[in-house]
Design an enzyme around this catalytic site. Structure first.
Site, short mmCIF file in Angstrom:
data_model
loop_
_atom_site.label_atom_id
_atom_site.label_comp_id
_atom_site.label_asym_id
_atom_site.label_seq_id
_atom_site.Cartn_x
_atom_site.Cartn_y
_atom_site.Cartn_z
N GLU A 84 0.81 -1.24 0.00
CA GLU A 84 0.00 0.00 0.00
C GLU A 84 0.84 1.28 0.00
O GLU A 84 0.44 2.28 0.60
CB GLU A 84 -1.03 0.00 1.14
CG GLU A 84 -2.17 -0.97 0.89
CD GLU A 84 -3.50 -0.54 1.52
OE1 GLU A 84 -3.64 0.61 1.94
OE2 GLU A 84 -4.39 -1.41 1.57
N HIS A 131 -2.60 -1.09 9.78
CA HIS A 131 -2.17 -2.48 10.02
C HIS A 131 -1.01 -2.46 11.02
O HIS A 131 -0.34 -1.44 11.18
CB HIS A 131 -1.67 -3.13 8.72
CG HIS A 131 -2.77 -3.52 7.80
ND1 HIS A 131 -2.99 -4.82 7.41
CD2 HIS A 131 -3.72 -2.78 7.15
CE1 HIS A 131 -4.02 -4.85 6.58
NE2 HIS A 131 -4.47 -3.64 6.40
#
Lengths: 423, 423
Positions: free
Chosen positions: A49, A272
């Site tokens: 990402e 995350h």
């Protein structure tokens, strides 16, 4: 290579949540990530990402003294978001873009535009060939009604297949990334059974971090807590997986995760949690791959998971074909409507209405054409994966029919441990 | 494996020209192709342009007694057109779909819809691991002004890269297919230099067939002779290429082509000529890959062809970005137009004209959006290939700087002959 060869490998993995304009405090988090990576000086940092190439270039500059080698995996329209920073020279790299990755008309989910992929790096570490893979699979937006389940299963299969075909000369295989799969999900089991990769969290004796190794936890201020409600501890969807081929053994000495907070400043690096693993590779006497002993039996985990995946794909193929057929009917209807409108426009009377309706009809036709084309392509991709699964299942059954003696000859060719053949 | 191991491999390659509704006498040609393949009983028959899966199923049924193993490579919307029939069991298969493959708005050329790919089959022949690849690259429609040149160069590079990464444990590599490249074209040189594959036509001492080994000849009644006018003998764009890694040697005993006529009935099997090669694989003492001796020098064929490809890709990236920027401006213009039309429609007066123009404006906006998206994706694909080429070139130069002694350590990792390391 010396017989007492031993290698310690420190690995970092993080889904960075780096969506330009949308992710909160992106610039600050990237800066702190860079500082942290420089401070810790891992052997390899594998990131997901990192959607903006500018962010990658920023990190590259910042990390250059500690991680002289880096690579950004470009794919799709937006990109794969994958990149890697390495302390050791990257000898080779390549990538595989997943055949199926969501639907273009699900614009609010956006995965289709990303070109989700698996990236491969080949490193030579003191005579040892390390194949390091980094990946990010399609997100799961609704676990109860997951319209992307088949796509994620196909991605997990393609990931396993890519590792299988590109790691035949590797001594050690490492896979890090955000699989968007819980440990017991079909895709995760398929990947592990087919490749023989081991899960650092399950293997290590020294784990420190979030409860049950979760990598999305409610303590993280960037996480949508409502979505995590069914999972009070959080979910484990990011992994460090590894294996060594015959002649080497690999173990996970320590595994750490962040716990919703930055390890130093207190604010999280991403939505995350990061994974930090210390792996140890050693020489070991050549031995058969244990997975081959249970591979071909009809009720072995591999055969069972292959059959489960096939059932899932059968349903998905039927659904993709239903959508293509539906779009086909809409195309027919659109053509009919156009013909009627042309006749009306030529005949006068309701000419204005006919002209007004003409463009929306063309739009309908083009839209239906696009849906038809897309779902035909989806069905092709699903059929391709199904054929591969059927072939592997067929080979497993053939081996079973021929008895256990023939297993190594027929079946080991499908197992990652096939290197044992030429040891 | 015995030291006097020897293997004879008979291979057939044909671009079948099997476009449903468009290709002349398709059914009859498929039938005769099946009869011919059954009669000749090759070890492997590798086919391209079998666009209809029904044709593949027909051939599969017909060839089942002689070729018990077969595979059809599904990809894209229409398919890859690639399939293979084998006398020996296919152990494994996989495929890579090329990142770039023409433009969706060039509907009359149609390549974009095909999902052009390279298919890989792994066969085990008497203890020997054979990796057989079949491919079909983007067609060349106008040699003077070839708008697909960069895409074909990237395809050739990805083909070479795919072979490189998937054949590390193979003893013999075979590549057959329609490359749509003349022997001296950039893509062809790039492929050969990077993989070390040898050209059956150039290597064999026993060639029978069309003049200069051409595979599209004016004698063939299905060929557009006007297009072949600049090439009186025809063109050579279909290939049988091969190599063996250290420990084995491979040679082409005989190579035949059809000559615009069916070998038996007199009518051609396709608009392309078939290639029929007899290859011989033998054990040989391990030796260094000769390509490594000329690899890293600044003026070596590999370095020169890499630089040439990079120049080509630089131009293509600039062009793709130009188109994306142009489409970006059109999007801006479309949005402005829409705003004006909305104002006019609300204000009365020219309301009807405004309403009439509204839908074409939305169409313009969507069209420009699609063009923008496509060329952004094209630029990403080109940049990805450029990064790979730059890395290989960089590694080659590093090796040169460190002197010839370091060549094997640094550079052989990029050469297919890297198997020599563990022999």
């Amino acid at each position: 290579m010396k017989p007492n060869f031993s290698l310690r490998l420190r690995v970092f993995n993080l889904n960075c949540w780096g969506i330009p304009y949308l992710s909160k405090r992106r610039g600050d988090r990237m800066k702190r990530l860079g500082d942290f990576l420089n401070l810790e000086s891992f052997d390899l940092a594998l990131l997901q990402e990192v959607w903006s190439e500018q962010d990658f270039q920023y990190l590259r500059q910042k990390l250059l003294p500690t991680y002289p080698s880096a690579h950004y995996f470009r794919s799709g329209i937006i990109g794969s978001g994958l990149c890697v920073f390495s302390k050791h020279p990257i000898q080779e790299f390549t990538q595989h873009v997943y055949t199926l990755n969501g639907y273009p008309y699900m614009i609010h989910h956006g995965d289709w535009f990303c070109g989700k992929a698996v990236g491969l790096l080949v490193l030579h570490l003191g005579g040892l060939v390390l194949n390091a893979y980094v990946t990010h699979l399609h997100a799961e937006y609704n676990r109860q009604k997951d319209i992307y389940l088949a796509h994620r299963v196909v991605q997990a299969w393609e990931l396993a297949h890519f590792i299988h075909h590109t790691s035949k000369k590797a001594d050690v295989v490492l896979l890090c990334g955000d699989l968007n799969l819980h440990p017991k999900d079909l895709g995760c089991r398929l990947l592990k059974e087919w490749t023989g990769l081991q899960d650092a969290y399950l293997e290590t004796r020294d784990f420190k971090g979030s409860e049950e190794g979760c990598t999305m936890v409610p303590e993280n201020c960037y996480v949508n807590r409502k979505e995590l409600q069914p999972f009070p501890c959080g979910i484990r969807i990011d992994y460090v997986l590894y294996k060594a081929v015959s002649g080497f053994c690999i173990s996970c000495k320590t595994l750490k995760t962040t716990t919703g907070l930055d390890p130093h400043s207190g604010s999280p690096l991403s939505d995350h949690e990061a994974l930090m693993a210390t792996l140890c590779v050693r020489h070991s006497p050549p031995q058969h791959n244990p997975s081959s002993t249970h591979g071909p039996a009809e009720n072995s985990p591999l055969v069972m998971v292959l059959r489960e995946a096939l059932t899932e794909l059968d349903q998905a193929v039927a659904q993709a074909r239903w959508w293509a057929t539906f779009a086909g009917y809409v195309i027919g209807l659109g053509l009919l409507l156009l013909a009627v409108l042309c006749t009306l426009a030529a005949g006068g009377g309701v000419r204005e209405v006919a002209i007004l309706l003409w463009t929306p009809s063309v739009g309908l036709l083009l839209g239906a054409g696009a849906v038809y084309t897309f779902h035909m392509q989806e069905a092709k991709g699903l059929c391709k994966a199904r054929a591969e699964l059927q072939h592997v299942l067929g080979r497993a059954r053939e081996t079973q029919d021929l008895g256990p003696e023939s297993q190594p000859a027929l079946f080991l060719g499908h197992q990652e441990g096939s290197r044992a053949e030429d040891q």
